[in-house]
Design an enzyme around this catalytic site. Structure first.
Site, PDB file in Angstrom:
ATOM      1  CB  CYS A   6      -5.993  10.249   1.130  1.00 33.61           C
ATOM      2  SG  CYS A   6      -7.715  10.434   0.652  1.00 33.61           S
ATOM      3  CG  ASP A  63      -2.178   0.812   1.024  1.00 32.87           C
ATOM      4  OD1 ASP A  63      -2.404   1.302  -0.091  1.00 32.87           O
ATOM      5  OD2 ASP A  63      -2.940   0.974   2.003  1.00 32.87           O
TER       6      ASP A  63
END
Lengths: 312, 312
Positions: B239, B15
């Site tokens: 994000c 990630d």
């Protein structure tokens, strides 16, 4: 456990401004405070009446108080370190003063040049004068959940300090996690014990996000019955021991988090965000706010076209 | 409610890396993963076997897996979007693969170019192949606590997805707050309901700190019995909807917070901090970590001389 309303005291004009090294012109302070007054806070910590040499940034406290607008809906609180400060606060017509001392002797010596118990002795004439003048007095305990010099503070130490406050007739006490050393377990244990031992007190939490746990600590306090919290618009107010580290939890982050949880603050989140953006315009390097970067949860994006992007 | 041990899966190599736009050389990836393997994690999400066009950063996944060291104490998990990815994962000898789909149709369309239920249909041959090969399969649900396009996700939608996972024989499910829209109340309600409806499942939480609530959400999940959490060393992984906003909770912040609460992770915090500092050297603009700025609570300062400074 199930309070659905909390009260936020805005401390940016005191805790935030005092951490700013560049001079903030008086009219700028007045403008920001007036904007915060319009947000719906019930209480704002507007300044600290300290000696100008101690905190030059707040040397215009008397002038600021003369020039800001007043609203009967917003109580103005000021920090006062001594009788001279109290006299200035009375002259300025604030609604309440707050005393401040440290949970640990070493932090007390660092901040007030005396041990914690000696700090109480200095408060005696101050509290007498406040009584005579009808000025409300609250207390606070810095480094209540951990001292950067001594580590964890035994709850018995907090109990001793609250007993001293009670002996002065002070039953409104702010528990300050000055350098962000609290965690939810410690908050719960200490708050539970203090509320058990001092059921007549009103405790509030002043939380810093130094290690990313401020909101978790707020929730932990709320779960133990705390309904009063401090926060600072734009997250102004840093950590004096770790330059660049996060400090005060940003008001917009705290209010947004509570409101998302269905806990009402009575404060207009949108107005606080506007005020924080305004502060960011003047003092960009001091602002530390999740909401200003990410927006509210309710700020939905437009539905996208299909993309070849993987996110989880 | 009283679990004193939790398990952290390190997801930085998947990630985290996938959010880095500059190419991270294969040997650099290998070096970081090897460092993370030495931290004491029981599980590391090492990569994603996706098409190189989808995530160019991870195109060297097969090579990375060949070159990293292996330890019987550390399970290696990889994300696979399709059968081709699973084949690569099998060839690379990972211990487990993870499937990923979105709680909302709009996010699913954005990420996988199909609705959520269609994504399940695509999983069928993949799961069959995994069974034949003896490969363990876990599932995940992106935007489980809020979708940036649709807002709150009804818990019934999560229940439907878990039922689909169960029909595929998958009972290990990661609930991902992909864009940081969760709050502690929603976490508690949804986790409680899911654990009640799926007592045979192992749920984990993958939390982002987009709005400053990640640690509070972790605590809320822990209080509801969750003991498995993802996090990313150095807080790598942003994000996608708010450039510059915080993303994955940093492993060092999560581990530090839990350990401060007396909840053991079995991971060496000091080694994770060293790894995060190392990542910060190579990728300073991607690191987002409270601990790297402020240090641990236990890093006490030297006792000071008296100063004329006021802090609260």
């Amino acid at each position: 456990m199930t309070n659905k309303e909390v009260t936020i005291t805005e401390v940016c004009p005191r805790d935030g401004f005092q951490s700013v090294s560049e001079w903030i012109p008086t009219e700028e302070k007045v403008r920001i405070i007036n904007q915060l007054i319009d947000c719906g806070y019930k209480q704002i910590e507007v300044t600290s009446f300290v000696h100008p040499r101690a905190i030059p940034q707040l040397k215009d406290a008397d002038e600021v108080l003369k020039r800001i607008k007043r609203s009967k809906d917003v109580k103005l609180r000021a920090l006062v370190p001594n009788t001279r400060g109290l006299e200035r606060a009375i002259a300025a017509g604030v609604d309440k003063v707050k005393l401040m001392l440290s949970a640990s002797d070493s932090h007390s010596i660092s901040n007030a040049n005396c041990k914690t118990e000696e700090a109480f002795e200095r408060f005696v004439p101050l509290v007498e004068l406040a009584e005579k003048s009808g000025m409300k007095v609250g207390g606070s305990i810095s480094v209540a959940f951990g001292c950067p010099y001594e580590g964890e503070i035994p709850v018995e130490r907090l109990v001793m300090i609250c007993e001293k406050y009670r002996s002065l007739g002070i039953t409104e006490v702010s528990l300050a996690d000055t350098t962000g050393m609290a965690n939810p377990v410690r908050i719960k244990n200490n708050v539970r014990e203090l509320r058990r031992r001092f059921p007549d007190f009103t405790f509030s939490l002043h939380l810093h996000n130094t290690r990313g746990m401020a909101f978790a600590n707020a929730v932990a306090g709320w779960e133990e019955g705390i309904v009063h919290f401090d926060s600072s618009a734009g997250g102004l107010g840093g950590c004096p021991y770790a330059p660049g580290a996060s400090g005060n939890i940003a008001s917009e982050d705290l209010i947004h988090g509570f409101e998302e949880m269905g806990i009402h603050t009575g404060v207009s989140l949108n107005r606080v965000i506007e005020a924080a953006k305004d502060i960011q315009q003047s003092l960009p390097q001091y602002v530390d706010s999740f909401l200003l970067k990410a927006g509210k949860c309710s700020d939905l994006s437009a539905s996208p076209k299909a993309q070849q992007k993987v996110q989880i």
